[in-house]
Motif scaffolding. Sequence first.
Motif, mmCIF file in Angstrom:
data_model
loop_
_atom_site.group_PDB
_atom_site.id
_atom_site.type_symbol
_atom_site.label_atom_id
_atom_site.label_comp_id
_atom_site.label_asym_id
_atom_site.label_seq_id
_atom_site.Cartn_x
_atom_site.Cartn_y
_atom_site.Cartn_z
ATOM 1 N N GLY A 1 -24.927 -24.520 -28.471
ATOM 2 C CA GLY A 1 -24.421 -23.757 -29.374
ATOM 3 C C GLY A 1 -25.231 -23.882 -30.709
ATOM 4 O O GLY A 1 -26.439 -23.931 -30.782
ATOM 5 N N ALA A 2 -24.724 -23.435 -31.789
ATOM 6 C CA ALA A 2 -25.212 -23.375 -33.069
ATOM 7 C C ALA A 2 -25.618 -24.820 -33.351
ATOM 8 O O ALA A 2 -26.925 -24.791 -34.136
ATOM 9 C CB ALA A 2 -24.176 -22.953 -34.091
ATOM 10 N N PHE A 3 -24.965 -25.858 -33.008
ATOM 11 C CA PHE A 3 -25.625 -26.995 -33.180
ATOM 12 C C PHE A 3 -27.076 -27.462 -32.715
ATOM 13 O O PHE A 3 -27.783 -27.783 -33.354
ATOM 14 C CB PHE A 3 -24.858 -28.114 -32.747
ATOM 15 C CG PHE A 3 -23.326 -28.243 -33.629
ATOM 16 C CD1 PHE A 3 -23.413 -29.043 -34.841
ATOM 17 C CD2 PHE A 3 -22.362 -27.984 -33.140
ATOM 18 C CE1 PHE A 3 -22.266 -29.137 -35.320
ATOM 19 C CE2 PHE A 3 -21.022 -27.991 -33.661
ATOM 20 C CZ PHE A 3 -20.814 -28.628 -34.787
ATOM 21 N N ALA A 4 -27.357 -26.989 -31.591
ATOM 22 C CA ALA A 4 -28.276 -27.095 -30.688
ATOM 23 C C ALA A 4 -29.444 -26.344 -31.531
ATOM 24 O O ALA A 4 -30.587 -26.635 -31.802
ATOM 25 C CB ALA A 4 -28.475 -26.844 -29.393
ATOM 26 N N GLU A 5 -29.062 -25.097 -31.868
ATOM 27 C CA GLU A 5 -29.968 -24.223 -32.649
ATOM 28 C C GLU A 5 -30.439 -24.858 -33.892
ATOM 29 O O GLU A 5 -31.703 -24.529 -34.347
ATOM 30 C CB GLU A 5 -29.709 -22.855 -32.748
ATOM 31 C CG GLU A 5 -29.402 -21.897 -31.390
ATOM 32 C CD GLU A 5 -28.590 -20.569 -31.400
ATOM 33 O OE1 GLU A 5 -28.440 -20.118 -32.634
ATOM 34 O OE2 GLU A 5 -28.229 -20.345 -30.557
ATOM 35 N N ALA A 6 -29.580 -25.297 -34.507
ATOM 36 C CA ALA A 6 -30.005 -25.769 -36.056
ATOM 37 C C ALA A 6 -30.851 -26.762 -35.873
ATOM 38 O O ALA A 6 -31.590 -27.197 -36.665
ATOM 39 C CB ALA A 6 -28.581 -26.229 -36.755
ATOM 40 N N MET B 1 -27.746 -28.581 -40.321
ATOM 41 C CA MET B 1 -26.922 -28.402 -39.441
ATOM 42 C C MET B 1 -25.496 -27.850 -40.191
ATOM 43 O O MET B 1 -24.976 -26.812 -39.315
ATOM 44 C CB MET B 1 -26.390 -29.869 -39.154
ATOM 45 C CG MET B 1 -25.745 -29.746 -37.806
ATOM 46 S SD MET B 1 -25.840 -31.433 -36.919
ATOM 47 C CE MET B 1 -24.488 -32.651 -37.726
ATOM 48 N N ALA B 2 -25.378 -28.226 -41.268
ATOM 49 C CA ALA B 2 -23.909 -27.260 -41.884
ATOM 50 C C ALA B 2 -24.331 -25.880 -42.089
ATOM 51 O O ALA B 2 -23.404 -25.130 -41.958
ATOM 52 C CB ALA B 2 -23.584 -28.437 -43.436
ATOM 53 N N ASN B 3 -25.290 -25.551 -42.519
ATOM 54 C CA ASN B 3 -25.878 -24.192 -43.000
ATOM 55 C C ASN B 3 -25.685 -23.491 -41.664
ATOM 56 O O ASN B 3 -25.283 -22.331 -41.738
ATOM 57 C CB ASN B 3 -27.008 -23.968 -43.624
ATOM 58 C CG ASN B 3 -27.291 -24.563 -44.958
ATOM 59 O OD1 ASN B 3 -26.153 -24.887 -45.567
ATOM 60 N ND2 ASN B 3 -28.059 -25.114 -45.572
ATOM 61 N N ALA B 4 -26.043 -24.041 -40.544
ATOM 62 C CA ALA B 4 -26.194 -23.136 -39.253
ATOM 63 C C ALA B 4 -24.750 -23.101 -38.675
ATOM 64 O O ALA B 4 -24.545 -22.047 -37.940
ATOM 65 C CB ALA B 4 -27.305 -23.791 -38.381
ATOM 66 N N THR B 5 -24.108 -23.989 -38.899
ATOM 67 C CA THR B 5 -22.499 -24.086 -38.088
ATOM 68 C C THR B 5 -21.210 -23.732 -38.984
ATOM 69 O O THR B 5 -20.401 -23.688 -38.045
ATOM 70 C CB THR B 5 -22.622 -25.478 -37.348
ATOM 71 O OG1 THR B 5 -22.297 -26.468 -38.324
ATOM 72 C CG2 THR B 5 -23.730 -25.608 -36.438
ATOM 73 N N VAL C 1 -29.651 -39.684 -33.392
ATOM 74 C CA VAL C 1 -28.337 -39.817 -32.824
ATOM 75 C C VAL C 1 -27.591 -38.206 -32.850
ATOM 76 O O VAL C 1 -27.249 -37.634 -32.120
ATOM 77 C CB VAL C 1 -27.080 -40.835 -33.345
ATOM 78 C CG1 VAL C 1 -25.851 -40.591 -33.017
ATOM 79 C CG2 VAL C 1 -27.747 -42.226 -33.115
ATOM 80 N N LEU C 2 -27.899 -37.733 -34.310
ATOM 81 C CA LEU C 2 -27.363 -36.352 -34.468
ATOM 82 C C LEU C 2 -28.300 -35.312 -33.758
ATOM 83 O O LEU C 2 -27.500 -34.390 -33.202
ATOM 84 C CB LEU C 2 -27.377 -36.063 -36.046
ATOM 85 C CG LEU C 2 -26.548 -36.973 -36.793
ATOM 86 C CD1 LEU C 2 -26.667 -36.548 -38.362
ATOM 87 C CD2 LEU C 2 -25.032 -36.759 -36.361
ATOM 88 N N ILE C 3 -29.356 -35.477 -33.633
ATOM 89 C CA ILE C 3 -30.251 -34.512 -32.814
ATOM 90 C C ILE C 3 -29.778 -34.538 -31.491
ATOM 91 O O ILE C 3 -29.683 -33.411 -30.742
ATOM 92 C CB ILE C 3 -31.900 -34.642 -33.059
ATOM 93 C CG1 ILE C 3 -32.180 -34.311 -34.440
ATOM 94 C CG2 ILE C 3 -32.574 -34.028 -32.119
ATOM 95 C CD1 ILE C 3 -33.594 -35.089 -34.791
ATOM 96 N N ALA C 4 -29.599 -35.707 -30.999
ATOM 97 C CA ALA C 4 -29.350 -35.626 -29.612
ATOM 98 C C ALA C 4 -27.804 -35.277 -29.175
ATOM 99 O O ALA C 4 -27.685 -34.521 -28.348
ATOM 100 C CB ALA C 4 -29.407 -37.329 -29.017
ATOM 101 N N LEU D 1 -19.996 -39.356 -27.617
ATOM 102 C CA LEU D 1 -18.904 -39.444 -28.576
ATOM 103 C C LEU D 1 -19.132 -38.719 -29.819
ATOM 104 O O LEU D 1 -18.371 -37.492 -30.391
ATOM 105 C CB LEU D 1 -18.846 -40.844 -28.898
ATOM 106 C CG LEU D 1 -17.171 -40.927 -29.301
ATOM 107 C CD1 LEU D 1 -16.672 -42.229 -28.689
ATOM 108 C CD2 LEU D 1 -17.177 -41.384 -30.997
ATOM 109 N N VAL D 2 -20.323 -38.414 -30.437
ATOM 110 C CA VAL D 2 -20.583 -37.822 -31.630
ATOM 111 C C VAL D 2 -20.558 -36.296 -31.212
ATOM 112 O O VAL D 2 -20.215 -35.399 -31.886
ATOM 113 C CB VAL D 2 -22.013 -38.351 -32.055
ATOM 114 C CG1 VAL D 2 -22.355 -37.385 -33.192
ATOM 115 C CG2 VAL D 2 -21.849 -39.749 -32.808
ATOM 116 N N ALA D 3 -21.252 -36.142 -29.958
ATOM 117 C CA ALA D 3 -21.379 -34.637 -29.584
ATOM 118 C C ALA D 3 -20.129 -33.977 -29.145
ATOM 119 O O ALA D 3 -19.663 -32.937 -29.880
ATOM 120 C CB ALA D 3 -22.250 -34.645 -28.082
#
Lengths: 246, 716
Positions: free
Chosen positions: B487-492, B154-158, B477-480, B123-125
Amino acid sequence: MTTSSELNMPEIAMAEKEAGKWGMVIDQDICTGCQACVAACAMENNIAFVGEEDSGYGRAMHWIRIERFWEGEYPEVKMTNQQPMMCQQCGSAPCEPVCPAFATVHSMAESLNLQVYNRCVGTRYCANNCPYQVRAFNWRDYKRPEPLPNQLNPDVTVRRVGVMEKCTFCIQRIFKAQDQAKAEGREVMDGEFTTACAQACPASAIVFGRVDDPQSLVSQLKERSGGKTHLKELGTLPNVTYFNGG
Amino acid sequence: MSEQFSRRDFLKLAGLGAATTAVLTGCGPASRYVTREPYQEMPEYNYVGQSTYYATTCRECAAGCGLVVRTYQGRAIKTEGNASHPLNLGKTCARGQATLHGLYNPDRVQGPSNGDWDAAIQLVADALKNNKPDEIAFLMGMAPDHLFDLVTDMANATGMNAPVRYGALGMFEARATLSKAAEALFGQAGLPFFDVGGAQVVLSFGANFLETWLSPVSYTRGFAGLREAKTKMRGKLIQFEARMSATGGKADEWIPLRPGTEALVALAIGRLAAEIRGGSMPRAFSSVDPLDVAARSGIKLEALEHIAEMVAHSSGVLAIPGGAALGQSNGQAVAEAVLALNAFADNLGKPGGVYLSALAPSQSDYSRPASAREMQEFVEKMASGAFKVLFVHGVNPVFELPASLGFKDALGSVEQVISFATFPDETAAEADFVFPDHHGLESWGYQRVVTGTSLPVLSGAQPVVSPYYNTRATADVLIAAAQIAGGAFAEALPYTDEVEFLQTKVSALMNEADGSFSALDAATFMAYFQQHGGWWKNTDSRLAPASSILNSNIDAAEAEFAGEGEFFLVPFVSPTLAEAGANKPWLQELPDPTTTVMWNTWVEINPETAHELGIESDDVVRVISEVGEVEAAVYLYPAIRPDTIAIPFGQGHTAYGRYAENRGANPANLLSVHFNASGDLAFAGMKVKVEKTGVKRPLSRLEGLGVYGGEGIELH
């Protein structure tokens, strides 16, 4: 002030010469009344909380409380220096002779006033006779809903309804330190352990240790001028010395 | 080694041999750090009769004090201060002690509100993936810092909105004003550090530094240093405030000034002191007329002169601006006037004076929590529908923000609100989903120490017990979720879990010189970091500011007050409960240091005023401001101005567990939306009305005044 020897009470005069073993020095000038000691004591000693109504009736189980008094009137009003008050571990304790069950007895080895919970039958004579009002009675079986009991200290008995309790100078810590020292074949060192209240105190206003050891920090602090014990005129020989600064 | 071979030694050796067969399991985050060991070698936390101690960081406020927690057979028994931690040197406050009542609180959130963590992470994803980055917002508390860093990365990357931090303590400390003043004076934003311990005369303008202000344990140690007369004379504390706080109760002189005249009083003292000292009059002080100030502030001219005498003649004069003095329409001027006094006392960057706090290791700029004005902008964005999804962690804005800011209503305009609350607080009750984080004592992390010590400190946190409920670290939770979102989230967030993220961040300190410990490899460094409860540098890194404030003009207008009532309102943070302590039963049962009231909210009124209004002790009154009203019982407080009333903040919850719920009143409901020049709420700038309700409700208190039938301890 009249001392006990002037009152011609030989037995107390004799007791007065005996030094206690454990003692405290409290510097009221730097005590801020922040209640850290009260919380630390409750956590260490499995003290029950009683809720709003019972605490309003004076049934709160604080083993240590911070007293503060008002002087003068607005705008010249002043809050007096906070006064942490706990069992004074009297050398000649008024609570002891009145207990019919020998639950309130004196430890000769440690010079402390003991409270033996499984002897206590709840007459409350000791609390009535305590001039410092530092004894707390379990008026009910105060509940700790699950999972709060996980926090209970396994070194301290959990008291039930009808039992009197009070500050023990964290006797479980005293014994633990003594056992440890004995196992290592040495004496307990000054400052090796301390009571929960003294350990928490952010101002270091409470200092605990051996008053029969002139080298200990507490003995040295006690020797400064200006120290006083409370209700000295009653001949109770308290082992807590207060300094009021100024 | 002796010839004799004890049974114990045999077992040890046998265990060693067996331990070489220990297997590192690799079945996902939860078990990654679990080592299977043979039965002969029990895990250290499982020795019968023996306690184990773990160093971590207190999460009850954001100061970052080090703790050592005693655990026994996997249960946390007692918290103590970490004696080697530079901030608190082994000491704790009452809230630090009672943190165990949070850990084992019967009303914690016991699992994700949708029942399943896999679904929760999905759901978070989806929330991250299916919304535009600028439609995603994070609102976070002032602790912990590692999660804030993770979300910032996360914010800086996305391109997601940068996380916003808020806390009621920050609001009541007026941190934005303090930081802005430091910037204006010293050319650098940051938190000033007031060296109370080294001072000789401390002039505190409403600073409650012995209660909750900035870093109370450290400041209490400073106060003890001020009072002790070991190497110097016993120092004096002079407190200026309309209502005697617990800090004011310790003052040698308590001066009840009229609210809003703090800047004038500071400047008048400066002027009088400059006159006594002779020489040219600093421009900062030249515009005030002490006689006029005396009339406006309600302080006698002789009293001002007496204080000026001390300021002129003593060495080690230190002036501190507190939150209530800054949280007024003229807060900026108060900060400048008070800091001008310090410049006049020539204490900038000297022992017993004002410094700029050291930045924490690896920190390049001071970052402060959001001011109330920034929160208003945040709420407006929420209300306008700019945010499609809002994540909330570590803060309870529905309770902690003034109701008049409209946060609760604005939540309705956000499509999806996800709370990571550990406790079922008011904000969690309004959220669509609650995915509970661990309690602080079950958590990994770190916290930057922003003030209170001369050293740069990164305080480390580690779990002292395994999680009691089906909770999960928000970072995990956020990392998973970021991995699933791709995308950018996974890279961050290219980490396996929170611990790897921490290791990455913490091991960056390995190359820094002058640390409290060093290690050659990252794993050892991390182990030391956990063992010591953090990493700090060994040299004093406070900055010594230089200032030309004395030569500038200070606009010393009186503060403006909002509302029609006849009373100034002083809302103050409860010294024992603070903003989030109400759900811990032993904190509720701690008597307030000044009134000794337990378990409820009270309204402090001067006894004379109450007599004139026909109000008695324990009468319930209605306090009405321009935006709201609250009801609470009266405490006749002898140390408050007759034209002022005061209400503690900390109670009045409508949720937050059985010990907090429906108990007392929340003075934040009285606060209307007015800001000072720095954007802090002018919370101390309200005027209110007081009405009788005809109801009497005795307050539970330690002192005995006959209210509960005259029982209890008499006449304290």
